[in-house]
Design a protein around this motif. Structure first.
Motif, mmCIF file in Angstrom:
data_model
loop_
_atom_site.group_PDB
_atom_site.id
_atom_site.type_symbol
_atom_site.label_atom_id
_atom_site.label_comp_id
_atom_site.label_asym_id
_atom_site.label_seq_id
_atom_site.Cartn_x
_atom_site.Cartn_y
_atom_site.Cartn_z
ATOM 1 N N LYS A 121 0.832 -1.208 0.000
ATOM 2 C CA LYS A 121 0.000 0.000 0.000
ATOM 3 C C LYS A 121 0.863 1.253 0.000
ATOM 4 O O LYS A 121 0.509 2.264 -0.622
ATOM 5 C CB LYS A 121 -0.928 -0.012 1.210
ATOM 6 N N VAL A 122 2.006 1.189 0.698
ATOM 7 C CA VAL A 122 2.920 2.338 0.717
ATOM 8 C C VAL A 122 3.398 2.646 -0.695
ATOM 9 O O VAL A 122 3.423 3.810 -1.136
ATOM 10 C CB VAL A 122 4.118 2.059 1.647
ATOM 11 N N ILE A 181 1.383 4.816 -3.168
ATOM 12 C CA ILE A 181 1.187 6.242 -2.907
ATOM 13 C C ILE A 181 1.862 7.080 -3.986
ATOM 14 O O ILE A 181 3.018 6.853 -4.337
ATOM 15 C CB ILE A 181 1.754 6.618 -1.515
ATOM 16 N N GLN A 182 1.120 8.030 -4.521
ATOM 17 C CA GLN A 182 1.622 8.997 -5.493
ATOM 18 C C GLN A 182 1.033 10.360 -5.139
ATOM 19 O O GLN A 182 -0.082 10.444 -4.619
ATOM 20 C CB GLN A 182 1.191 8.625 -6.922
ATOM 21 N N THR A 192 7.716 12.072 -3.907
ATOM 22 C CA THR A 192 6.949 10.822 -3.827
ATOM 23 C C THR A 192 7.485 9.936 -2.716
ATOM 24 O O THR A 192 6.712 9.360 -1.928
ATOM 25 C CB THR A 192 7.014 10.073 -5.167
ATOM 26 N N ASN A 232 -4.760 8.043 -1.484
ATOM 27 C CA ASN A 232 -3.665 8.106 -0.521
ATOM 28 C C ASN A 232 -4.192 8.032 0.904
ATOM 29 O O ASN A 232 -5.316 8.494 1.188
ATOM 30 C CB ASN A 232 -2.876 9.416 -0.685
ATOM 31 N N GLY A 244 3.525 7.864 4.690
ATOM 32 C CA GLY A 244 2.438 6.889 4.625
ATOM 33 C C GLY A 244 2.740 5.607 5.369
ATOM 34 O O GLY A 244 1.818 4.932 5.862
ATOM 35 N N ARG A 282 5.672 8.582 0.707
ATOM 36 C CA ARG A 282 5.627 7.160 1.060
ATOM 37 C C ARG A 282 6.213 6.922 2.458
ATOM 38 O O ARG A 282 5.704 6.085 3.213
ATOM 39 C CB ARG A 282 6.372 6.337 0.008
ATOM 40 N N VAL A 315 -1.181 11.105 4.658
ATOM 41 C CA VAL A 315 -0.449 11.588 3.486
ATOM 42 C C VAL A 315 -1.190 12.765 2.854
ATOM 43 O O VAL A 315 -0.572 13.767 2.454
ATOM 44 C CB VAL A 315 -0.253 10.441 2.470
#
Length: 583
Positions: A68-69, A72-73, A109, A79, A116, A113, A83
């Motif tokens: 899942k990390v 992230i974008q 990015t 997100n 996150g 992450r 985040v």
């Protein structure tokens, strides 16, 4: 560079009574071992960590699954909520503003992450605190430390090296690896290969270097191993075998967030200094330690940068200057009781917390107090201590690992097996798994003259079974004294027929003196031998040494190096100590 505390061991043997009801029984599958119900272990752990702060710490260290990390974008509605908050208070334009000299391995990015991975960073508060303000202050605090740890440190008027005229607090994250080091170089292996719990828990890989990498310059195998466990569901070997990931992936920023959220007892987590979840103890207040950026310096590098002797030192002066520049630019609110500096603080490594009752610790160590009502006088419990050990109070399952001594870190600790459910009492009378009211001779291990026995140990000898009443070594069970007979036949009085004559028997020997009946057991049998003459016996939190001084601890002698603090107790050769022969 990030350096967490090395191991230390304190051994005590004071008389105590049981503090928890625990059903401890001999292990039918392992002579000399014991079994304990898991429910008893969990109850003991819960009682020792009932302060709400333990739950807060554990919550802060919860992590998101790596799959899942890596999804992230920037800008995605999917997100995680923390985040999205970070993007709102610190958008990519601000990242670009503060990273004009940054190495290409650091990206926005990867920054998102790293955030996150830890939902508590920029997380929600349900008690009225302003989560957005805390998030922004946390990020700006982190950047002040990035600017010191990995920054360019180039003056604004140096147009040759700083053609864009960036402020020094805009020069964070220039270095991804420690200067002078590159991949493929083995190094920073101090402590690797030793016969200690750190190497059993975090074994160094051949040919790897554990030099500084990432935004906080993670260093040494015990930090790479601990960080790997946090990143990879308890697997320390991932980063020990491939430490370059801390430079070349989003872990280069996640390592800094992990450190930001991790308390190093008695040091608080930096997040909890900023959001004021942490409440300083009276000992900390007396040492000048309170809220503000200065305490985050003490958490990171207090031994080198805090205290009046370091008031004008370059590192803390830079950190404070970078923080003040960032705080002013971003208009970060500062409370009236917050202090930017730490020269007025006693470094945490010099803080004597002996006897403090309002300080919480985060590591488990065997409790060596002598319990007269438990087998062998052993407590079968672990206690909280203010130094790094193999077992963390913030990691689920580590208390059980401490009691069962998974990493073989304890001293003279019996083998323990934890079982689900209560211990089956079996058909026989009395406690224990299927006891026999009168075991047959030979049911217990044979007595050995050179072996140390403690209260509750059982042996077979000369046709009888015996149980030790207290600590003993070399006392023949057949003579009574520290032993009581619990089964079998009385040792034969008449010698066997045609015995071998003794060689040169002594003439008219003195008759043996009858042992006293049930003498009082010795209190606290000695654990460590007397220290050599002229050598200081180490007392954690009290003994102060200079480089080259010799101390004794646990029956061994050590010479200090690299300025060990009062908590850096010697147990084996490492960064702070060399083990030497006692003379």
């Amino acid at each position: 560079m990030l350096k967490m505390k090395h191991l230390a061991v304190l051994v005590g043997c004071t008389l105590a009574t049981s503090s928890f009801a625990m059903d401890i029984q001999p292990d039918p599958e392992n002579p000399g071992g014991y079994v304990i119900p898991r429910a008893d272990i969990e109850a003991a752990e819960k009682a020792k960590t009932n302060d709400p702060m333990y739950a807060v710490w554990a919550k802060a260290l919860e992590t998101l699954d790596n799959a899942k990390v890596e999804a992230i974008q920037p800008g995605l509605a999917s997100n995680p909520s923390n985040v999205i908050r970070a993007e709102r208070v610190f958008p990519e334009t601000e990242w670009d503003f503060l990273t004009g000299m940054a190495a290409p391995e650091y990206t926005y990015t990867r920054f998102l992450r790293a955030i996150g991975k830890f939902p508590a960073f920029c997380g929600e508060y349900t008690d009225g605190r302003d989560a957005d303000a805390i998030c922004k202050k946390s990020i700006i605090t982190a950047f002040a430390h990035f600017a010191q740890e990995t920054g360019g440190h180039i003056a604004i008027d140096n147009t040759w090296d700083n053609p864009e005229g960036l402020e020094e607090w805009q020069q964070a994250l220039v270095h991804v690896r420690e200067m002078g080091w590159s991949e493929g170089q083995p190094g920073y292996t101090t402590g690797c290969g030793g016969n200690d719990w750190q190497n059993r828990k975090w074994p160094c890989a051949d040919g790897q270097g554990y030099f500084g990498r990432g935004a906080k310059q993670l260093s040494y195998h015990f930090n790479y191993g601990a960080f790997s466990e946090a990143m990879y569901a308890g697997d320390a070997t991932v980063l020990l075998n491939n430490p370059a990931l801390v430079a070349d992936s989003w872990l280069n920023l996640a390592s800094a967030i992990w450190f930001f959220l991790t308390p190093q007892a008695p040091k608080p987590a930096m997040l909890h200094v900023i959001d004021r979840t942490w409440v300083p103890s009276q000992r900390e207040k007396d040492a000048g330690i309170g809220y503000g950026f200065g305490t985050t310096i003490n958490v990171i590098n207090g031994g080198i940068e805090c205290g009046e002797q370091n008031k004008d030192k370059g590192q803390p002066v830079n950190r404070i200057r970078y923080w003040q520049g960032l705080q002013n630019h971003y208009q970060i609110p500062v409370e009236a009781d917050e202090v930017d500096t730490c020269w007025q603080q006693l470094p945490y490594g010099s803080l004597n917390l002996n006897g403090a009752t309002d300080v919480l610790y985060t590591n488990w160590e065997a409790d060596y107090k002598y319990h007269s009502d438990r087998p062998g006088g052993v407590s079968f419990e672990c206690k909280l201590v203010g130094y790094q050990t193999a077992y963390s109070a913030l990691v689920k399952g580590d208390y059980e690992k401490c009691v069962t001594d998974v990493y073989d870190a304890q001293i003279s600790w019996p083998e323990v097996r934890v079982i689900d459910g209560p211990i089956d009492p079996g058909p026989g009378p009395g406690p224990g798994p299927n006891p026999d009211p009168d075991p047959e001779p030979g049911d217990f291990p044979a007595w050995e003259a050179t072996k140390v026995y403690t209260g509750g140990d059982k042996v077979s000898h000369k046709g009888g079974n015996f149980e030790a009443k207290w600590w003993t070594q070399g006392d023949d069970p057949a003579n009574g004294g520290p032993w009581k007979q619990i089964g079998g036949t009385t040792p034969p009085i008449d010698p066997p027929v045609d015995p071998e004559p003794p060689v040169d028997p002594p003439v008219d020997p003195e008759p043996p003196i009858d042992p006293p009946v049930d003498p009082e057991p010795p209190v606290d049998p000695p654990v460590n031998p007397e220290p050599p003459a002229g050598v200081t016996e180490w007392v954690a939190g009290q003994t102060k040494v200079s480089n080259g001084d010799m101390v004794t601890n646990g029956g061994k002698c050590f010479v200090a190096k690299n300025n060990p603090g009062v908590w850096e107790s010697p147990t084996a050769s490492n960064w702070f100590w060399d083990e030497v022969p006692c003379k």
